[in-house]
Design a protein around this motif. Structure first.
Motif, PDB file in Angstrom:
ATOM      1  N   UNK A   1      10.841  16.393   7.527  1.00  0.00           N
ATOM      2  CA  UNK A   1      10.665  16.221   6.320  1.00  0.00           C
ATOM      3  C   UNK A   1       8.974  16.103   6.090  1.00  0.00           C
ATOM      4  N   UNK A   2       8.655  16.971   5.396  1.00  0.00           N
ATOM      5  CA  UNK A   2       6.989  16.924   5.110  1.00  0.00           C
ATOM      6  C   UNK A   2       6.279  16.841   6.390  1.00  0.00           C
ATOM      7  N   UNK A   3       6.528  17.638   7.149  1.00  0.00           N
ATOM      8  CA  UNK A   3       5.876  17.771   8.708  1.00  0.00           C
ATOM      9  C   UNK A   3       4.242  17.961   8.734  1.00  0.00           C
ATOM     10  N   UNK A   4       3.628  18.535   7.444  1.00  0.00           N
ATOM     11  CA  UNK A   4       2.376  18.913   7.730  1.00  0.00           C
ATOM     12  C   UNK A   4       1.445  18.007   6.745  1.00  0.00           C
ATOM     13  N   UNK A   5       2.161  16.649   6.139  1.00  0.00           N
ATOM     14  CA  UNK A   5       1.357  15.964   5.397  1.00  0.00           C
ATOM     15  C   UNK A   5       0.122  15.291   6.113  1.00  0.00           C
ATOM     16  N   UNK A   6       0.275  14.866   7.508  1.00  0.00           N
ATOM     17  CA  UNK A   6      -0.817  14.389   8.054  1.00  0.00           C
ATOM     18  C   UNK A   6      -1.423  15.204   9.284  1.00  0.00           C
ATOM     19  N   UNK A   7      -1.188  16.642   9.081  1.00  0.00           N
ATOM     20  CA  UNK A   7      -1.608  17.414  10.094  1.00  0.00           C
ATOM     21  C   UNK A   7      -3.143  18.119   9.720  1.00  0.00           C
ATOM     22  N   UNK A   8      -4.060  18.346  10.631  1.00  0.00           N
ATOM     23  CA  UNK A   8      -5.109  18.960  10.245  1.00  0.00           C
ATOM     24  C   UNK A   8      -4.768  20.550  10.288  1.00  0.00           C
ATOM     25  N   UNK A   9      -5.840  21.577   9.943  1.00  0.00           N
ATOM     26  CA  UNK A   9      -5.498  22.626   9.879  1.00  0.00           C
ATOM     27  C   UNK A   9      -5.205  23.269  11.198  1.00  0.00           C
ATOM     28  N   UNK A  10      -5.605  23.040  12.299  1.00  0.00           N
ATOM     29  CA  UNK A  10      -5.281  23.712  13.610  1.00  0.00           C
ATOM     30  C   UNK A  10      -3.726  23.262  13.877  1.00  0.00           C
ATOM     31  N   UNK A  11      -3.558  22.012  13.794  1.00  0.00           N
ATOM     32  CA  UNK A  11      -2.322  21.606  13.999  1.00  0.00           C
ATOM     33  C   UNK A  11      -1.295  22.340  13.058  1.00  0.00           C
ATOM     34  N   UNK A  12      -1.606  22.220  11.936  1.00  0.00           N
ATOM     35  CA  UNK A  12      -0.580  23.005  11.052  1.00  0.00           C
ATOM     36  C   UNK A  12      -0.335  24.512  11.280  1.00  0.00           C
ATOM     37  N   UNK A  13      -1.199  25.007  11.781  1.00  0.00           N
ATOM     38  CA  UNK A  13      -1.199  26.402  12.573  1.00  0.00           C
ATOM     39  C   UNK A  13      -0.359  26.759  13.592  1.00  0.00           C
ATOM     40  N   UNK A  14      -0.621  25.459  14.503  1.00  0.00           N
ATOM     41  CA  UNK A  14       0.307  25.511  15.805  1.00  0.00           C
ATOM     42  C   UNK A  14       1.692  25.087  15.462  1.00  0.00           C
ATOM     43  N   UNK A  15       1.905  24.242  14.487  1.00  0.00           N
ATOM     44  CA  UNK A  15       3.532  24.059  14.015  1.00  0.00           C
ATOM     45  C   UNK A  15       4.147  25.332  13.604  1.00  0.00           C
ATOM     46  N   UNK A  16       3.387  25.845  12.452  1.00  0.00           N
ATOM     47  CA  UNK A  16       3.838  27.056  11.988  1.00  0.00           C
ATOM     48  C   UNK A  16       4.213  28.290  13.272  1.00  0.00           C
ATOM     49  N   UNK A  17       3.511  28.556  14.331  1.00  0.00           N
ATOM     50  CA  UNK A  17       3.567  29.428  15.020  1.00  0.00           C
ATOM     51  C   UNK A  17       4.994  28.997  16.133  1.00  0.00           C
ATOM     52  N   UNK A  18       4.920  27.567  16.129  1.00  0.00           N
ATOM     53  CA  UNK A  18       5.926  27.100  17.080  1.00  0.00           C
ATOM     54  C   UNK A  18       7.439  27.540  16.203  1.00  0.00           C
ATOM     55  N   UNK A  19       7.425  26.918  15.065  1.00  0.00           N
ATOM     56  CA  UNK A  19       8.410  26.965  14.220  1.00  0.00           C
ATOM     57  C   UNK A  19       8.957  28.677  14.056  1.00  0.00           C
ATOM     58  N   UNK A  20       7.958  29.433  14.024  1.00  0.00           N
ATOM     59  CA  UNK A  20       8.242  30.912  13.909  1.00  0.00           C
ATOM     60  C   UNK A  20       9.105  31.220  15.204  1.00  0.00           C
ATOM     61  N   UNK A  21       8.585  30.908  16.378  1.00  0.00           N
ATOM     62  CA  UNK A  21       9.252  31.137  17.531  1.00  0.00           C
ATOM     63  C   UNK A  21      10.668  30.429  17.911  1.00  0.00           C
ATOM     64  N   UNK A  22      11.031  29.318  17.292  1.00  0.00           N
ATOM     65  CA  UNK A  22      11.924  28.522  17.691  1.00  0.00           C
ATOM     66  C   UNK A  22      13.171  29.062  17.281  1.00  0.00           C
ATOM     67  N   UNK A  23      14.155  29.232  18.261  1.00  0.00           N
ATOM     68  CA  UNK A  23      15.595  29.963  18.136  1.00  0.00           C
ATOM     69  C   UNK A  23      16.586  29.253  17.375  1.00  0.00           C
ATOM     70  N   UNK A  24      16.468  27.957  17.240  1.00  0.00           N
ATOM     71  CA  UNK A  24      17.433  27.200  16.387  1.00  0.00           C
ATOM     72  C   UNK A  24      17.422  27.141  15.004  1.00  0.00           C
ATOM     73  N   UNK A  25      18.337  26.419  14.339  1.00  0.00           N
ATOM     74  CA  UNK A  25      18.214  26.359  12.900  1.00  0.00           C
ATOM     75  C   UNK A  25      17.241  25.436  12.590  1.00  0.00           C
ATOM     76  N   UNK A  26      16.756  25.439  11.444  1.00  0.00           N
ATOM     77  CA  UNK A  26      15.621  24.407  10.912  1.00  0.00           C
ATOM     78  C   UNK A  26      15.895  24.243   9.270  1.00  0.00           C
ATOM     79  N   UNK A  27      15.557  23.016   8.892  1.00  0.00           N
ATOM     80  CA  UNK A  27      15.886  22.746   7.467  1.00  0.00           C
ATOM     81  C   UNK A  27      14.433  21.562   7.306  1.00  0.00           C
ATOM     82  N   UNK A  28      13.719  22.275   6.356  1.00  0.00           N
ATOM     83  CA  UNK A  28      12.117  21.640   6.203  1.00  0.00           C
ATOM     84  C   UNK A  28      11.917  21.247   4.908  1.00  0.00           C
ATOM     85  N   UNK A  29      11.548  20.047   4.613  1.00  0.00           N
ATOM     86  CA  UNK A  29      11.103  19.705   3.084  1.00  0.00           C
ATOM     87  C   UNK A  29       9.743  19.719   3.204  1.00  0.00           C
ATOM     88  N   UNK A  30       9.086  20.363   2.343  1.00  0.00           N
ATOM     89  CA  UNK A  30       7.528  20.541   2.213  1.00  0.00           C
ATOM     90  C   UNK A  30       7.174  20.918   0.697  1.00  0.00           C
TER      91      UNK A  30
END
Length: 456
Positions: free
Chosen positions: A187-216
């Motif tokens: 639920x709004x995972x990027x609200x308080x992430x800096x730019x570098x952390x948001x990019x890290x999270x994007x990469x992680x989620x792109x490679x994540x093999x499971x299901x994902x439901x994200x509010x943003x």
């Protein structure tokens, strides 16, 4: 399917949040959930995590599915260090360690026989499960996740509650990942992430093999990770293929089609009703009754949802000194922990300045020192003469959670109820909204409330 939702509904009193919500998410799907503030997105996520709270319908996760959840805002992370917080992230592993230790101690006290055989059999069962969840490598995995999310080893012993808002968000995300979930709800995972952390999270989620439901509400984030968009609007849910940009194109076409169809039906209803009124008592009364019968059987379309917009207008700043902020040889931090030092800065009236930096480097600490909420470690932070300061904080801690919106304004500003309702209406709080407790508002609604207070 990892998740099946079939015709669920949720209301609070007479206020219906949504009804007949149905969708499915398969392994590997990455779904973005969008909608205006207060439309029920977070309520839907909570219904998925606590299916017993729905008023009707079914929520069904795949049996044995491990779910990771990171909610909006800051949760109570307790006392203790960051490392202790992370160790508690997977209680199952800690419980199994205690069970194994107890079984080892008990087996050492028993003579060979049926009772010892039973203890050893239980020990083998717990050990098998412990190995399955990779319990022997638990600490090593925690270290990898913490380093990946930007927590250097030097801060692992730091008290968890003393971290910044952005760091707490990353802590909750780290805890969810350490549980190695099969399905992620964010639920709004990027609200308080800096730019570098948001990019890290994007990469992680792109490679994540499971299901994902994200509010943003972060369009770029949804463009980079979403394979499908679910839109919550008017208590209903609509699915769109593709990322956020593709959703916008489809939504514009759908809206135009619905508006045209609704206008056409309204025109037909108006013409039919006029015909019935004209001929219901004359020679064509039989035809008029037939038209009425057709009208009664007609499935009426709902009017397309029209989203309100608010216009934020800050009043002209009052006269003040030319220098609105003076920082002289300033150092800020907590005790022996110096975050920023030897700052010399003068801001002049009319200047607009952005303050950038990774999470935890002291941005919020600097602001709180300027506001006088924290004492400087060295030097001075001085507000200019006749300067009034408005503060929009990332965690809305200055709001009174137990007060209603109406009571808050009546007490804090002394406005009449009519004046208060007018002001709140301008920020899209209408009717009974003014009787909501501030603590029950969504993150976006709280943001609108703080903006209104800044204007005032």
């Amino acid at each position: 399917m990892q998740l099946v939702v079939d015709k669920i509904a949720r209301s609070f009193g007479i206020n219906e949040i949504f009804k007949d919500i149905s969708f499915m998410i398969d392994k590997g799907e990455k779904i973005g959930l969008v909608g205006v503030n207060g439309s029920g997105k977070t309520t839907l996520l909570r219904c998925l995590l606590a299916p017993e709270t729905v008023d009707g319908g079914v929520v069904r996760f795949e049996p044995g599915l491990k779910i990771g959840y990171v909610e909006q805002g800051f949760q109570n992370i307790g006392t203790g260090s960051l490392w202790q917080f992370m160790l508690r992230s997977c209680p199952e592993i800690m419980t199994m360690r205690e069970e194994l230790a107890a079984l080892e101690a008990r087996s050492a006290q028993l003579e060979p026989g049926a009772e010892l055989d039973g203890v050893l059999e239980e020990y083998a069962r717990v050990t098998k499960r412990y190995e399955h969840v990779d319990g022997y490598n638990y600490e090593a995995f925690i270290k990898r996740v913490l380093i990946g999310l930007g927590f250097e080893e030097a801060v692992w012993d730091k008290t968890a509650e003393h971290f910044s808002g952005g760091q707490k968000t990353r802590m909750m995300l780290a805890a969810a990942l350490v549980r190695q979930p099969d399905f992620l709800i964010l639920d709004e995972p990027t609200n308080h992430l800096d730019i570098a952390m948001t990019e890290w999270l994007e990469k992680y989620l792109q490679e994540f093999k499971g299901g994902l439901l994200v509010v943003s509400h972060d369009r770029a984030f949804l463009d980079n990770i979403a394979t499908r968009i679910l839109e919550m609007e008017g208590g209903h849910l609509t699915s769109f293929k593709g990322n956020y940009s593709k959703y916008l194109v489809q939504k514009e076409l759908q809206t135009a089609t619905l508006e045209a169809a609704y206008a056409s039906q309204q025109d037909y209803i108006a013409r039919t009703e006029a015909y019935i009124r004209r001929f219901k008592a004359g020679i064509k009364s039989k035809m008029a009754r037939g038209r009425q019968s057709q009208l009664d059987r007609l499935e009426r379309m709902d009017a397309p949802v029209q989203h309100e917009e608010f216009a934020l207008r800050l009043p002209p700043a009052p006269e003040s000194a030319e220098r609105v902020l003076i920082l002289d040889n300033l150092s800020v931090g907590y005790g022996d922990n110096v975050l920023l030092h030897d700052i010399d800065l003068v801001l002049h009236k009319g200047e607009k300045v952005g303050l950038l930096g990774p999470n935890g480097t002291g941005k919020t600490t600097l602001l709180k020192t300027v506001l006088g909420e924290l004492p400087p470690l060295k030097g001075t932070a001085q507000i200019g003469n006749r300067v009034k300061v408005g503060y929009f904080s990332q965690s809305y801690e200055r709001l009174a959670p137990k007060q209603t919106l109406l009571d808050n304004f009546l007490v804090e500003y002394g406005f009449t109820e009519e004046r208060t309702r007018s002001l709140l209406g301008g920020m899209l709080f209408h009717g009974d909204d003014v009787f909501k407790e501030i603590g029950t508002l969504s993150g976006g609604q709280k943001a609108r409330l703080v903006l209104l207070k800044l204007v005032l």
